[in-house]
Design an enzyme around this catalytic site. Structure first.
Site, short mmCIF file in Angstrom:
data_model
loop_
_atom_site.label_atom_id
_atom_site.label_comp_id
_atom_site.label_asym_id
_atom_site.label_seq_id
_atom_site.Cartn_x
_atom_site.Cartn_y
_atom_site.Cartn_z
N THR A 347 22.50 45.16 -48.23
CA THR A 347 22.71 44.27 -47.09
C THR A 347 21.73 44.86 -46.05
O THR A 347 20.59 44.31 -45.51
CB THR A 347 23.99 43.98 -46.48
OG1 THR A 347 25.14 43.57 -47.45
CG2 THR A 347 23.99 42.91 -45.63
N GLN A 377 24.24 38.36 -49.92
CA GLN A 377 23.54 39.19 -48.62
C GLN A 377 22.21 39.24 -48.88
O GLN A 377 21.47 39.76 -49.47
CB GLN A 377 24.27 40.16 -48.30
CG GLN A 377 25.89 40.31 -48.06
CD GLN A 377 26.26 40.54 -49.59
OE1 GLN A 377 26.04 40.26 -50.72
NE2 GLN A 377 27.73 41.05 -49.54
N GLN A 399 23.80 33.63 -46.87
CA GLN A 399 24.76 34.58 -46.17
C GLN A 399 24.20 35.68 -45.39
O GLN A 399 23.05 36.13 -45.84
CB GLN A 399 25.45 35.03 -47.54
CG GLN A 399 26.41 36.15 -47.38
CD GLN A 399 27.39 36.43 -48.54
OE1 GLN A 399 27.32 35.92 -49.62
NE2 GLN A 399 28.05 37.42 -48.50
N ASP A 400 24.78 36.09 -44.39
CA ASP A 400 24.28 37.13 -43.30
C ASP A 400 22.95 37.00 -43.02
O ASP A 400 22.14 38.05 -42.94
CB ASP A 400 24.15 38.56 -44.45
CG ASP A 400 25.72 39.00 -44.60
OD1 ASP A 400 26.84 38.19 -44.30
OD2 ASP A 400 25.82 39.91 -45.35
N ASP A 421 29.46 34.47 -43.25
CA ASP A 421 29.18 35.43 -42.25
C ASP A 421 27.79 35.53 -41.65
O ASP A 421 27.41 36.54 -41.48
CB ASP A 421 29.62 36.66 -42.75
CG ASP A 421 30.93 36.90 -43.59
OD1 ASP A 421 31.83 36.07 -43.06
OD2 ASP A 421 31.01 37.58 -44.52
N ARG A 489 35.71 35.36 -39.03
CA ARG A 489 36.86 35.96 -39.80
C ARG A 489 36.62 37.53 -39.47
O ARG A 489 35.52 37.95 -39.33
CB ARG A 489 36.73 35.79 -41.46
CG ARG A 489 35.45 36.30 -42.08
CD ARG A 489 35.70 36.18 -43.54
NE ARG A 489 34.46 36.37 -44.28
CZ ARG A 489 34.21 36.57 -45.44
NH1 ARG A 489 35.35 36.37 -46.19
NH2 ARG A 489 33.23 36.69 -46.24
N TRP A 491 35.63 41.21 -39.93
CA TRP A 491 35.03 42.25 -41.11
C TRP A 491 35.81 43.39 -40.94
O TRP A 491 35.81 44.09 -41.83
CB TRP A 491 33.56 42.03 -40.69
CG TRP A 491 32.79 43.10 -41.61
CD1 TRP A 491 33.27 43.47 -42.78
CD2 TRP A 491 31.61 43.62 -41.31
NE1 TRP A 491 32.24 44.29 -43.21
CE2 TRP A 491 31.15 44.39 -42.58
CE3 TRP A 491 30.59 43.61 -40.32
CZ2 TRP A 491 29.89 45.24 -42.50
CZ3 TRP A 491 29.59 44.24 -40.34
CH2 TRP A 491 29.17 44.95 -41.37
#
Length: 583
Positions: A347, A377, A399-400, A421, A489, A491
């Site tokens: 990531t 990611q 994502q990310d 996220d 959420r 992490w």
């Protein structure tokens, strides 16, 4: 293996680069401390009292100072045993909490350096997968950052309260930011080894050393916070008594020269170099322009990026300070790539653009990762640059999307779009007047606007979304009922996110927030909402977690504004970007 033998082994290797020389130079300055410190094995119990049976020849007075300083930490036994492992010739000179913290930072720096050699040794092993190699290189980068941050924290602490002048709130925040970032870097290293079995086996070899450093940094941060918070409170009382005024809100930072102030206040910005894919500028790629930029510059260096699509990965290292990317409009100037975890990246390494050099600015640019929702990611921008700001920029991925990794950051009038996220990390960051839009994810996925990664309750980090708009993209809007979307959420255990004075559409579920893994962090996180509007802003159906709070006090909400949360009064004016310091 002894510390000296490790150094000899490292020095005997061929092809040393400048970074290695820097590591060894830093290490040498701490060698005396490190060689006399016994590395404390294992992890001590959470919040246990400092041990009285530690072997120490320290004088009673220094013993009391050490114990008092360590009492404010999360790992007091580790703190006490580490400090008292030093010779009495050193510990007997400790007379203040500041002395104890400085010694703690010295010892921690030496152990961080030791971890570097461990990782380097692992890199020389045969049979490593490509992803493991990438993750190990990520660790070397984060350790490099940690060494810099700990050294700078020590230098700042030496100057802190060294005169009879009023205590500097900015300086106190600087110190806490540096150590907070060092903690984050230890976790970032380990997070890179979570994708497959080969990664997990390597993680086991590193975990003990990384966690040990994380706990040492945590102790130093707790002691610093205790010291500076007390001083700040006392200083505020003095100011109230004598009627002194606070620093002017738009006062320029000391490092900005008079000439630069005039330049930054002007309506136009003159570029130092121009990037143009068609060859009409000084460089054809953004990376080439960054490579040619001066190192450790105290002056703003403007790289104008003409309209075009730049297909490259760009790295603005920590030595490339004070750089500004100036585009020709976010819809016209696009930096794009497609690194992702499924295809073998970490990531951390997947970022299309990675920025670490402090005081970085960007305006009128799109940062994009086109890997798509099936590649998991895939980061468009990673930012670890302190005092960095982004204006009129787009961040597009799935994502990310946006990795707000560490240090202090500010985003104004930007668009961030993604799925899972899509704003994540552990910086202290404020998003002001931004459009934050969930995209259509893969079937069966849920959208999470944020995944904040604060792992220590004393870190001055968190995500703040202020005066912004949270909604859905055009592709998600017609099918939003099929893809539940949440504000965030947790992490990490002390995850902290605040949404205030923003418009929230009905794309957000009534519960507002979602679990990471069962009951993990639900009692220790801090999620707050303040004066939001829109069909998704009602808090009546929100989660009932201990860590969730509907903020009703303007005073409490004020602590999450740019003025207080990212010390914005001391640096945002120098960006020349618009901003609001308060509510």
């Amino acid at each position: 293996m002894s510390v000296m033998s490790i150094m000899k082994q490292a020095l005997s290797k061929k092809n040393h680069n400048n970074k290695k020389k820097l590591f060894l130079s830093l290490f040498a300055s701490f060698l005396l401390v490190v060689t006399i410190v016994s590395v404390v094995a294992g992890v001590t119990s959470h919040r246990r009292n400092a041990g009285d049976n530690a072997n120490s020849n320290s004088s009673p007075s220094s013993h009391a100072i050490i114990k008092s300083a360590c009492s404010s930490t999360l790992y007091p036994e580790l703190c006490f045993s580490t400090i008292t492992s030093a010779p009495s010739t050193i510990t007997n000179k400790l007379s203040t909490h500041k002395d104890v913290i400085l010694l703690s930072l010295n010892i921690t720096t030496g152990i961080v350096q030791r971890n570097y050699f461990t990782i380097e040794k692992l890199l020389n092993q045969k049979g490593l997968t490509n992803r493991v190699k990438v993750a190990l290189h990520d660790c070397l980068e984060t350790i490099d950052e940690s060494l810099y941050e700990l050294k700078k924290a020590k230098d700042e602490l030496k100057e802190y309260h060294s005169s009879k002048k009023s205590v500097s709130r900015q300086q106190a925040e600087d110190i806490k930011t540096l150590i907070s970032s060092a903690i984050t870097n230890q976790e970032t290293c380990l997070d890179g080894f979570s994708h497959d079995e080969a990664c997990k086996l390597t993680r086991k070899k590193l975990e003990k050393g990384q966690v040990h450093v994380e706990h040492l940094c945590s102790n130093a941060l707790a002691m610093c916070k205790n010291l500076t918070d007390t001083d700040m409170a006392n200083d505020e009382k003095k100011k109230m008594l004598v009627g002194s005024n606070n620093r002017k809100l738009n006062e320029w930072p000391e490092w900005i020269s008079a000439a630069d102030r005039r330049l930054l206040q002007s309506s136009t910005v003159t570029p130092n170099v121009v990037v143009a894919a068609d060859g009409s500028g000084n460089f054809k790629t953004v990376s080439a322009a960054v490579a040619a930029a001066p190192e450790n510059s105290a002056k703003r260096y403007v790289i104008r990026i003409k309209a075009g699509v730049y297909r490259e990965n760009v790295d603005v290292s920590k030595k490339k300070t004070n750089i500004m990317f100036l585009g020709d409009g976010r819809s016209n100037t696009i930096i794009t790539a497609s690194r992702n975890v499924v295809d073998g990246s970490t990531t951390f390494n997947s970022a299309t653009v990675a920025v670490v050099g402090e005081r970085f600015l960007a305006k009128d640019i799109t940062f994009q990762n086109t890997a798509g929702p099936s590649k998991h990611q895939a980061v468009a921008l990673r930012v670890g640059a302190d005092l960095s700001a982004f204006y009129l920029c787009d961040f597009l991925a799935y994502q990310d999307t946006l990795y707000v990794h560490s240090n202090r950051q500010f985003f104004i009038n930007c668009l961030i779009a993604g799925t899972v996220d899509f704003i994540f990390g552990n910086s202290a960051v404020v998003f002001q007047n931004c459009d934050i839009h969930a995209r259509r994810p893969n079937s069966g996925q849920k959208n999470m606007v944020t995944a904040q990664g604060r792992s220590d309750p004393n870190q001055n980090t968190g995500i703040v979304i202020q005066k912004s708009r949270i909604g859905a993209t055009k592709e998600l809007e017609p099918v939003k009922s099929s893809f539940p979307t949440y504000l965030g959420r947790p992490w990490k255990e002390y995850s902290r996110t605040v949404v205030m004075q923003s418009t929230i559409s009905d794309v957000i579920q009534p519960a507002g927030w979602f679990e990471w893994d069962g009951n993990f962090a639900l009692n220790t996180l801090f999620y707050g909402e303040y004066q939001n509007t829109g069909p998704g802003a009602s808090t009546s159906g929100r989660v009932k977690w201990k860590g969730f709070k509907v903020i009703t006090s303007a005073t409490e909400a004020q602590s999450f504004t740019p003025r207080d949360f990212i010390a914005g009064a001391g640096w945002l004016a120098s960006t020349t970007f618009p901003f609001s310091l308060g509510l």
